[in-house]
Write an enzyme that holds these catalytic residues in place. Sequence first.
Site, mmCIF file in Angstrom:
data_model
loop_
_atom_site.group_PDB
_atom_site.id
_atom_site.type_symbol
_atom_site.label_atom_id
_atom_site.label_comp_id
_atom_site.label_asym_id
_atom_site.label_seq_id
_atom_site.Cartn_x
_atom_site.Cartn_y
_atom_site.Cartn_z
ATOM 1 N N SER B 52 0.957 -1.231 0.138
ATOM 2 C CA SER B 52 0.075 -0.036 0.080
ATOM 3 C C SER B 52 1.021 1.275 0.085
ATOM 4 C CB SER B 52 -1.012 0.091 1.256
ATOM 5 O OG SER B 52 -1.912 1.245 1.252
ATOM 6 N N GLU B 53 0.558 2.220 -0.670
ATOM 7 C CA GLU B 53 1.170 3.527 -0.993
ATOM 8 C C GLU B 53 1.648 4.003 0.349
ATOM 9 O OE1 GLU B 53 -1.430 2.483 -2.645
ATOM 10 O OE2 GLU B 53 -1.922 4.131 -4.176
ATOM 11 N N ASN B 54 0.961 4.229 1.407
ATOM 12 C CA ASN B 54 1.443 4.668 2.773
ATOM 13 C C ASN B 54 2.431 3.893 3.441
ATOM 14 O OD1 ASN B 54 -1.043 3.062 2.765
ATOM 15 N ND2 ASN B 54 -1.468 3.823 4.968
#
Lengths: 231, 218
Positions: B52-54
């Site tokens: 996930s990007e975060n």
Amino acid sequence: MINKVVRDMAEAMAGVQDGSTVLVGGFGSVGQPDALIDGLIEHGAKELTVVANNAGAGRIGLARLLELRRVRKIICSYPRSAGSVVFEELFRNHEIELEVVPQGTLAERLRAAGAGIPAFFTPTGYGTLLAKGKQTAEFNGKPCVLELALKADVALVQAELADRWGNLTFRLSGRNFNPVMATAADLTIVQANRIVDLGGIPPETVVTPGIFVNRVIEVPVDGASVQEKAA
Amino acid sequence: MNDLSFQTMSRKQMAERLARDIPEGWYVNLGIGLPTLVADFVPQEREVIFHSENGLLGMGPAPTPEQADPWLINAGKQQVTLRPGGSFFHHADSFSIIRGGHLDLCVLGAFEVAQNGDIANWATSAADNAPAVGGAMDLSAGAKRLWVLMEHTTKDGQPKLVETCSYPLTALGAVSRIYTNLAVIEVTDRGFIVLEMVPGLTLEALQAQTGAKLHLPG
């Protein structure tokens, strides 16, 4: 004795100038330094350029800073999100300038600033509206866009643990933009859930070494604000 | 769409169909919305690692009330869990994973995909009120493979597979495969190649709902 721990919020914000570029950590509300944003509001600096992944939600924190018309320009990857009512209203009324940056380009522009790299080429965004007017070049057959480092005056960071040298750890996905922003500003101010003794953070678990940090203030994350995040 | 001789796939069926093609060992990023559903159809014993990007690798399903922790979210800002073996890292590292070509697959939704693999999925017009791009451009340009999961047409029946995108582009020539509620389509130098159609659907009927020429393999 080096002691980066400040006594109060006024000391944390001392010297922040009008017209500053301010990095705000967090991804949505998670890892967002809400107490420091409130401190900045109280401090009163205006004409700010704010760099954050999102443009705030509701009418508190970052959204309140915007609503008080303290922000001239916002640099964001995803300004429009659930509850970004204040930003959208200002944007509609042309009361705020917006620069949209791909999220990875945003992170890399900050990393580059922290690493002393003035600019870099990336394939991200090539041939799109966000590359308009930017220099391009081809490397190994791949067309790329030139992006500039994003250096700031101030970074506001939320951490889990801190010590008086400014070493930091982060809680779960609250890490996000915080460590990279900590490297990219002249003045990095941290709100930490807990301040521990020097040596209280095992050295191999330090995420941000204290050299990147100037000021630390303890702001315990209480149950209520965690509930708020969950909502 | 009045032809009752074939059945379009539901959103869950679309996600399930795509999930079948993800082999064990791949590192995968799923976009917000429909692509997120894909994770529900990859069985736990098939070890696929979700990014996930975060700043997460090894993302697991939504938490039970006891597991829920507001500090653990995905890029869609939904609460998630982390599987044993998972890890956290900061945003610049997370996008080094994306932009450095380390992800085997990214699955995104789209407004339009062109026959040359161009994708438009971030803004509906050049004068969009408050444009928001997130990680879409990084993922499109950086992942080893980009698959699109979307309805075959818009709600009012306009084709989403087109000769040339009319919406602002996210990336050029990035899409390699498209999974719709009607078909699985490969994007090649020859254009759109139909790999699979829902039972009962003819190539002619599929072509009628597609804005660019469809080809058969071979």
